[in-house]
Motif scaffolding. Structure first.
Motif, mmCIF file in Angstrom:
data_model
loop_
_atom_site.group_PDB
_atom_site.id
_atom_site.type_symbol
_atom_site.label_atom_id
_atom_site.label_comp_id
_atom_site.label_asym_id
_atom_site.label_seq_id
_atom_site.Cartn_x
_atom_site.Cartn_y
_atom_site.Cartn_z
ATOM 1 N N ASP A 1 -7.292 -12.039 -7.289
ATOM 2 C CA ASP A 1 -6.174 -12.973 -7.094
ATOM 3 C C ASP A 1 -5.944 -13.295 -5.623
ATOM 4 O O ASP A 1 -5.052 -14.075 -5.303
ATOM 5 N N GLY A 2 -6.704 -12.691 -4.717
ATOM 6 C CA GLY A 2 -6.489 -12.875 -3.288
ATOM 7 C C GLY A 2 -6.135 -11.557 -2.620
ATOM 8 O O GLY A 2 -6.170 -10.488 -3.234
ATOM 9 N N LEU A 3 -5.771 -11.621 -1.343
ATOM 10 C CA LEU A 3 -5.442 -10.417 -0.588
ATOM 11 C C LEU A 3 -4.089 -9.861 -1.024
ATOM 12 O O LEU A 3 -3.132 -10.608 -1.239
ATOM 13 N N VAL A 4 -4.036 -8.537 -1.163
ATOM 14 C CA VAL A 4 -2.772 -7.855 -1.444
ATOM 15 C C VAL A 4 -2.678 -6.628 -0.544
ATOM 16 O O VAL A 4 -3.684 -6.151 -0.013
ATOM 17 N N LYS A 5 -1.467 -6.129 -0.357
ATOM 18 C CA LYS A 5 -1.265 -4.913 0.433
ATOM 19 C C LYS A 5 -1.222 -3.712 -0.499
ATOM 20 O O LYS A 5 -0.509 -3.709 -1.498
ATOM 21 N N MET A 6 -2.001 -2.705 -0.146
ATOM 22 C CA MET A 6 -2.056 -1.474 -0.927
ATOM 23 C C MET A 6 -1.623 -0.313 -0.041
ATOM 24 O O MET A 6 -2.026 -0.226 1.124
ATOM 25 N N THR A 7 -0.809 0.570 -0.581
ATOM 26 C CA THR A 7 -0.347 1.729 0.180
ATOM 27 C C THR A 7 -1.367 2.862 0.043
ATOM 28 O O THR A 7 -1.641 3.337 -1.060
ATOM 29 N N VAL A 8 -1.914 3.272 1.171
ATOM 30 C CA VAL A 8 -2.875 4.371 1.206
ATOM 31 C C VAL A 8 -2.131 5.667 1.493
ATOM 32 O O VAL A 8 -1.386 5.750 2.476
ATOM 33 N N PRO A 9 -2.289 6.677 0.656
ATOM 34 C CA PRO A 9 -1.578 7.947 0.913
ATOM 35 C C PRO A 9 -2.150 8.661 2.138
ATOM 36 O O PRO A 9 -3.316 8.478 2.501
ATOM 37 N N LYS A 10 -1.341 9.488 2.765
ATOM 38 C CA LYS A 10 -1.802 10.271 3.913
ATOM 39 C C LYS A 10 -2.925 11.219 3.482
ATOM 40 O O LYS A 10 -2.879 11.802 2.407
ATOM 41 N N GLY A 11 -3.926 11.340 4.348
ATOM 42 C CA GLY A 11 -5.001 12.288 4.095
ATOM 43 C C GLY A 11 -5.934 11.881 2.971
ATOM 44 O O GLY A 11 -6.561 12.736 2.349
ATOM 45 N N VAL A 12 -6.059 10.597 2.722
ATOM 46 C CA VAL A 12 -6.971 10.152 1.670
ATOM 47 C C VAL A 12 -8.404 10.531 2.044
ATOM 48 O O VAL A 12 -8.786 10.518 3.215
#
Length: 294
Positions: free
Chosen positions: A222-233
């Motif tokens: 659908d296009g660019l989206v913002k994803m939350t990356v957890p700490k220490g991935v």
């Protein structure tokens, strides 16, 4: 005499190119000619289709062997190519054809003539043609223009959410009043991979993004989206974006699976190196401790 399209020239590789060379060239060209990068440019869109059609054939060992046999010319010798089992194969010279559609008994990645499906006293024939389309077009649907062997050009209204193997019937567009069946093949994508109704992709992060986490922009269908990356991935860890996958027959969407890749900066600045040195002087974590027997 019908001519065979030169998929090697389309991808800019030699006939003895390895699978890795073919894949590398495809990814480079797919990024360059992707419709999203060149919005509204029909010439680039056709080029993108050609690139995917060529990769669909040359990336598959069986399809490539069948295709190479189409390039053979009597009395002409083709250059050797080393197969996976180490045995040299041979290719003959070829001629390039600019037509996108070919109806014959078998032409790789284009079309094939179907069997007569009406009584023998009738000359009506149904025809099946293979149509390779980008993933985005398969997802969105919409109008698509195709060219037929007899010179006709048709605009077809494609439904959204198409899948490989699906057939679209065009009534009366076959031979002598028969029907034309378009068999859909979704082209290999440079970023996304369909896994059922889930869409898989890899997303690179810097070491600091992986350690600190936070919001990063990632591509979706659908296009660019913002994803939350957890700490220490961790590298190889998969994150899930719910309902960002591909729709099924009922319209329910799968998820997008994002596999994390951690990439080291190729040329860090002096200031960055100083900061990394300070981190190393202070860090207490030792990933090799178990090797030391402690």
């Amino acid at each position: 005499m019908q001519q065979v399209r030169n998929y090697y020239v389309i991808l800019g590789v030699s006939q003895d190119a390895t699978n890795e060379e073919i894949k590398k060239s495809f990814r480079k060209l797919a990024r360059q000619y992707h419709p999203d990068v060149n919005p509204g440019d029909k010439t680039v869109e056709e080029k993108f289709k050609d690139i995917n059609e060529a990769y669909d054939i040359l990336s598959d060992e069986t399809k490539r062997a069948d295709y190479d046999s189409q390039l053979l010319g009597k009395g002409k010798r083709r250059p050797n190519r080393i197969s996976r089992n180490g045995t040299p194969n041979s290719d003959n010279s070829y001629r390039q054809d600019s037509d996108f559609w070919k109806f014959k008994d078998f032409t790789p990645a284009t079309t094939k003539r179907a069997k007569v499906v009406t009584p023998s006293r009738s000359s009506r024939r149904d025809v099946e043609a293979k149509l390779i389309i980008p993933l985005e077009k398969a997802y969105q649907g919409g109008r698509e223009r195709i060219r037929l062997e007899d010179g006709r050009s048709l605009e077809v209204e494609m439904p959204p959410g198409m899948i490989s193997g699906q057939k679209i019937r065009l009534k009366g567009q076959g031979l002598d009043g028969g029907d034309l069946y378009l068999k859909i093949t979704i082209a290999t994508h440079s970023i996304f991979e369909l896994q059922g109704t889930d869409i898989y992709c890899q997303v690179p992060l810097t070491p600091s993004e992986a350690i600190l986490g936070g919001a990063v922009e990632i591509p979706t269908i659908d296009g660019l989206v913002k994803m939350t990356v957890p700490k220490g991935v961790r590298p190889g860890q998969r994150l899930r974006l719910a309902n960002k996958g591909y729709p099924d027959a009922s319209g329910n969407r799968g998820d997008q699976l994002v596999e994390i890749q951690i990439v080291i900066p190729p040329e860090p600045s002096e200031e960055e190196l100083e900061l990394y040195q300070k981190i190393r002087d202070k860090e207490k974590f030792n990933p090799r401790q178990y090797l030391l027997g402690n």
